[in-house]
Design a protein around this motif. Structure first.
Motif, short mmCIF file in Angstrom:
data_model
loop_
_atom_site.label_atom_id
_atom_site.label_comp_id
_atom_site.label_asym_id
_atom_site.label_seq_id
_atom_site.Cartn_x
_atom_site.Cartn_y
_atom_site.Cartn_z
N TYR A 30 0.83 -1.21 0.00
CA TYR A 30 0.00 0.00 0.00
C TYR A 30 0.86 1.26 0.00
O TYR A 30 0.47 2.29 -0.54
CB TYR A 30 -0.96 0.00 1.19
CG TYR A 30 -2.29 -0.61 0.85
CD1 TYR A 30 -3.22 0.08 0.08
CD2 TYR A 30 -2.62 -1.89 1.26
CE1 TYR A 30 -4.45 -0.48 -0.25
CE2 TYR A 30 -3.83 -2.47 0.94
CZ TYR A 30 -4.75 -1.75 0.17
OH TYR A 30 -5.95 -2.31 -0.16
N THR A 31 2.04 1.17 0.59
CA THR A 31 2.96 2.31 0.53
C THR A 31 3.35 2.61 -0.91
O THR A 31 3.38 3.77 -1.34
CB THR A 31 4.22 2.03 1.36
OG1 THR A 31 3.84 1.83 2.72
CG2 THR A 31 5.20 3.19 1.27
N ASP A 32 3.62 1.55 -1.68
CA ASP A 32 3.92 1.72 -3.11
C ASP A 32 2.76 2.42 -3.82
O ASP A 32 2.96 3.34 -4.62
CB ASP A 32 4.16 0.37 -3.78
CG ASP A 32 5.41 -0.32 -3.29
OD1 ASP A 32 6.40 0.36 -2.99
OD2 ASP A 32 5.40 -1.58 -3.23
N LEU A 33 1.55 1.98 -3.51
CA LEU A 33 0.38 2.53 -4.19
C LEU A 33 0.12 3.98 -3.80
O LEU A 33 -0.19 4.81 -4.66
CB LEU A 33 -0.85 1.67 -3.87
CG LEU A 33 -0.84 0.27 -4.46
CD1 LEU A 33 -1.98 -0.57 -3.90
CD2 LEU A 33 -0.93 0.33 -5.98
N THR A 34 0.27 4.29 -2.52
CA THR A 34 0.03 5.68 -2.10
C THR A 34 1.10 6.61 -2.65
O THR A 34 0.81 7.75 -3.04
CB THR A 34 -0.03 5.78 -0.57
OG1 THR A 34 1.19 5.28 -0.01
CG2 THR A 34 -1.20 5.00 -0.01
N GLN A 35 2.34 6.12 -2.70
CA GLN A 35 3.41 6.95 -3.25
C GLN A 35 3.24 7.17 -4.74
O GLN A 35 3.46 8.28 -5.25
CB GLN A 35 4.77 6.31 -2.96
CG GLN A 35 5.20 6.37 -1.51
CD GLN A 35 6.53 5.69 -1.26
OE1 GLN A 35 7.06 4.98 -2.11
NE2 GLN A 35 7.08 5.90 -0.07
N THR A 37 0.41 6.94 -6.58
CA THR A 37 -0.82 7.65 -6.94
C THR A 37 -0.92 9.03 -6.30
O THR A 37 -1.66 9.89 -6.79
CB THR A 37 -2.05 6.84 -6.53
OG1 THR A 37 -2.05 6.66 -5.09
CG2 THR A 37 -2.08 5.48 -7.21
N GLY A 38 -0.18 9.22 -5.21
CA GLY A 38 -0.31 10.47 -4.47
C GLY A 38 -1.60 10.55 -3.68
O GLY A 38 -2.05 11.63 -3.29
N VAL A 39 -2.21 9.38 -3.44
CA VAL A 39 -3.49 9.30 -2.75
C VAL A 39 -3.31 8.52 -1.46
O VAL A 39 -2.68 7.46 -1.45
CB VAL A 39 -4.55 8.62 -3.63
CG1 VAL A 39 -5.90 8.55 -2.90
CG2 VAL A 39 -4.69 9.35 -4.96
N GLU A 40 -3.84 9.02 -0.37
CA GLU A 40 -3.72 8.33 0.91
C GLU A 40 -4.57 7.06 0.92
O GLU A 40 -5.55 6.93 0.19
CB GLU A 40 -4.15 9.26 2.06
CG GLU A 40 -3.22 10.45 2.26
CD GLU A 40 -1.78 10.01 2.56
OE1 GLU A 40 -1.60 9.04 3.31
OE2 GLU A 40 -0.85 10.65 2.03
N ARG A 41 -4.18 6.15 1.79
CA ARG A 41 -4.80 4.82 1.82
C ARG A 41 -6.32 4.87 2.01
O ARG A 41 -7.04 4.16 1.30
CB ARG A 41 -4.14 3.98 2.91
CG ARG A 41 -4.60 2.54 2.97
CD ARG A 41 -3.67 1.72 3.82
NE ARG A 41 -4.12 0.34 3.99
CZ ARG A 41 -3.38 -0.64 4.47
NH1 ARG A 41 -2.13 -0.40 4.86
NH2 ARG A 41 -3.85 -1.87 4.59
N PRO A 42 -6.86 5.67 2.92
CA PRO A 42 -8.33 5.69 3.08
C PRO A 42 -9.05 6.11 1.80
O PRO A 42 -10.11 5.55 1.47
CB PRO A 42 -8.54 6.72 4.20
CG PRO A 42 -7.25 6.73 4.97
CD PRO A 42 -6.19 6.52 3.94
N ALA A 43 -8.47 7.06 1.09
CA ALA A 43 -9.09 7.52 -0.15
C ALA A 43 -9.00 6.45 -1.24
O ALA A 43 -9.91 6.29 -2.06
CB ALA A 43 -8.44 8.81 -0.63
N LEU A 44 -7.89 5.71 -1.25
CA LEU A 44 -7.76 4.59 -2.20
C LEU A 44 -8.82 3.53 -1.93
O LEU A 44 -9.45 3.01 -2.85
CB LEU A 44 -6.37 3.97 -2.09
CG LEU A 44 -5.23 4.59 -2.89
CD1 LEU A 44 -3.93 3.86 -2.62
CD2 LEU A 44 -5.53 4.59 -4.39
N TYR A 45 -9.00 3.21 -0.63
CA TYR A 45 -10.04 2.25 -0.25
C TYR A 45 -11.42 2.73 -0.74
O TYR A 45 -12.22 1.95 -1.27
CB TYR A 45 -10.08 2.08 1.26
CG TYR A 45 -9.21 0.97 1.79
CD1 TYR A 45 -9.36 -0.34 1.35
CD2 TYR A 45 -8.24 1.23 2.76
CE1 TYR A 45 -8.57 -1.36 1.85
CE2 TYR A 45 -7.44 0.21 3.27
CZ TYR A 45 -7.61 -1.09 2.81
OH TYR A 45 -6.82 -2.09 3.31
N LEU A 46 -11.68 4.00 -0.52
CA LEU A 46 -12.98 4.55 -0.87
C LEU A 46 -13.22 4.48 -2.37
O LEU A 46 -14.32 4.15 -2.82
CB LEU A 46 -13.07 6.01 -0.39
CG LEU A 46 -14.39 6.73 -0.66
CD1 LEU A 46 -15.53 6.05 0.07
CD2 LEU A 46 -14.29 8.19 -0.24
#
Length: 203
Positions: A30-35, A37-46
């Motif tokens: 998830y760190t890879d994904l947030t870095q 996309t520039g999107v925080e984990r809760p927003a990615l989940y949403l």
């Protein structure tokens, strides 16, 4: 009232695709994904649900955006042209991006833990759909006389896919586009031909 999303979903999906393409499903955190996309984990989940759901969205995008040459190939006049179009386009795609060589569908889950079994099955199913379409196209070629009557279309499809997937692995290992195209040419050099005028045009 919930806040509106403050990021471009399409851009985030493309960024996630690039990460999965480079690292495979289980190699991505998830760190890879947030870095990326520039999107925080809760927003990615949403926006996308969990990691598995996000990967499924990524896979759909990959097939639609990057593997669109496969449906185009199926419309070509001869079976050899179909195979050639797929192999040469794959050689280009597999080496197009220096940071993510190879094929997302092949490298996405070459080896998976039990937790990632649904992803492995999703990739198998996606490839099975493509295999069925290619087999139907070769069966039509056989009926038209473009392929010999004795052709085992299922085996011919398996052969094309074996070359295709092998090229993806070779690209990941650093093989150049020129070398992959040479592999494609070698594979096509023994392509079976029937007795129709179509076969003569494909040589």
């Amino acid at each position: 009232m919930g806040r509106n999303r403050e990021f471009d979903v399409d851009q985030a999906l493309e960024a996630a695709l690039c990460v999965f393409w480079r690292k495979g499903y289980e190699g991505v955190s998830y760190t890879d994904l947030t870095q990326a996309t520039g999107v925080e984990r809760p927003a990615l989940y949403l926006a996308f649900g969990n990691k598995e759901a996000l990967f499924r969205r990524v896979l759909e995008r990959y097939y639609e955006k990057y593997l669109d040459f496969i449906p185009a190939a199926l419309k070509l006049p001869t079976s050899r042209e179909v195979a050639a179009h797929i192999l040469f386009k794959a050689a280009e795609l597999n080496t197009r991006y220096p940071d993510r060589k190879g094929c997302l569908g092949v490298h996405g889950a070459l080896a998976c833990s039990d937790e990632a079994e649904p992803i492995r099955l999703a990739l198998i199913n996606a490839r099975a759909d493509g295999e069925a379409s290619l087999r139907n196209r070769f069966e039509r070629a056989k009926q038209e006389g473009d392929l010999p009557e004795t052709t085992n279309c299922a085996a011919l499809v398996a052969y094309v896919l074996a070359v295709l997937h092998g090229m993806a692995v070779q690209a990941k290992a650093g093989f150049s586009r020129d070398m992959l195209e040479s592999v494609a040419e070698q594979a096509l050099s023994t392509w079976p031909t029937g007795n129709s005028t179509l076969s003569g045009k494909s040589s």
